[in-house]
Design a protein around this motif. Structure first.
Motif, short mmCIF file in Angstrom:
data_model
loop_
_atom_site.label_atom_id
_atom_site.label_comp_id
_atom_site.label_asym_id
_atom_site.label_seq_id
_atom_site.Cartn_x
_atom_site.Cartn_y
_atom_site.Cartn_z
N ALA A 33 6.30 -5.57 8.68
CA ALA A 33 7.48 -4.86 8.17
C ALA A 33 8.11 -4.01 9.27
CB ALA A 33 7.10 -3.98 6.99
N SER A 34 9.43 -4.02 9.30
CA SER A 34 10.16 -3.24 10.30
C SER A 34 10.67 -1.92 9.75
CB SER A 34 11.36 -4.05 10.81
OG SER A 34 12.23 -4.38 9.73
N GLY A 35 10.56 -1.73 8.44
CA GLY A 35 11.04 -0.49 7.84
C GLY A 35 10.73 -0.45 6.36
N MET A 36 11.37 0.49 5.66
CA MET A 36 11.16 0.67 4.23
C MET A 36 12.48 1.05 3.56
SD MET A 36 9.50 4.47 3.81
CE MET A 36 10.19 4.57 2.16
N GLY A 37 12.55 0.86 2.27
CA GLY A 37 13.73 1.23 1.51
C GLY A 37 13.34 1.89 0.20
N ILE A 38 14.32 2.55 -0.41
CA ILE A 38 14.12 3.20 -1.71
C ILE A 38 15.26 2.76 -2.62
CG2 ILE A 38 13.80 5.39 -2.92
CD1 ILE A 38 13.29 6.70 -0.19
N THR A 39 14.92 2.32 -3.83
CA THR A 39 15.94 1.98 -4.81
C THR A 39 15.62 2.65 -6.14
OG1 THR A 39 14.75 -0.02 -5.56
CG2 THR A 39 16.36 -0.29 -3.77
#
Length: 250
Positions: free
Chosen positions: A222-228
């Motif tokens: 993984a290169s990053g993270m997100g929030i939804t």
């Protein structure tokens, strides 16, 4: 100890986990190493936020409730009290003793059900505490990992978030402060960003503005993270635009 070793001690130093000799050597190293100084400051701030996120204030009435329950504890078994009362009031009470016994049995049954319910609640609370302690240990292990790297970012409505990644441990932690409560029936869900494909990584507690979350699953590539924002219980795939996207530190 080599200079390379010192570069990898930022997390342990931030958690005050170094022996005195190594701590002194690392402090001398900090004076001439700007990257380590910055990373140590970020990890120290993250550790402080983590402490606030997992802290829990006991209810103000807890002490009074405990003291009240102590004073209400019987010093003699109910059976002995009943027998002594029957002996004092004479034959008429003995004639009614079977009714008293039935009443006692009914009461005992009700109290037994209450005791079972209370025991189950205690067991649930203990299990929850054990899970929380285990999560806190895992989070602390990520923060103290020699290869831990951090990245901070401003989020919506003044909130701030910090992601800590340990590639060696293959885990990541997200620490947030001042997060707004999600809409009713909704929850914030975290995602790993695998080259544009979002992979579920756990849910945030909708009732806490400050919290630390160990992302579920390995970091992998993984290169990053997100929030939804997702329906209560989470989703297998994002159903709304990201509230935030953060790249992982290299």
């Amino acid at each position: 100890m080599t200079t390379v070793d010192l570069h990898r001690l930022t997390g342990a130093y931030a958690l005050d986990a170094l022996p005195e000799e190594e701590s002194t050597a690392f402090e001398r190293h900090l004076a001439g190493c700007e990257p380590c100084a910055q990373e140590t400051a970020e990890l120290s701030a993250t550790a402080a936020r983590l402490g606030l996120a997992v802290a829990s204030t006991p209810p103000t009435a807890l002490r009074e409730q405990v003291l009240h329950r102590i004073t209400a504890v019987r010093q003699e078994t109910p059976g002995r009290q009943l027998q002594s009362r029957i002996a004092r009031v004479g034959p008429r009470a003995r004639a009614l003793s079977r009714w008293a016994l039935a009443a006692c049995l009914a009461g005992a049954t009700a109290l037994g059900g209450t005791a079972i319910w209370q025991h189950q609640r205690a067991e649930d609370a203990r299990d929850q505490a054990q899970r929380a302690a285990q999560a806190a240990d895992e989070i602390a292990a990520v923060l103290a990992a020699p290869d831990a790297r951090t990245r901070a970012a401003g989020l919506a409505e003044g909130a701030t978030g910090t992601v800590v990644v340990s590639r060696d441990r293959d885990r990541a932690v997200f620490v947030v402060s001042g997060m707004a409560r999600p809409p009713g029936g909704k929850v914030y869900q975290l995602w790993f960003d695998d080259a544009g494909t979002m992979r579920p990584a756990g849910l945030m507690n909708p009732d806490r503005a400050d919290q630390a979350v160990l992302l579920r699953g390995g970091v992998d590539s993984a290169s990053g993270m997100g929030i939804t924002v997702e329906p209560d219980g989470g989703s297998q795939h994002p159903t709304s635009a990201p509230v935030a996207l953060m790249t992982f530190p290299s």
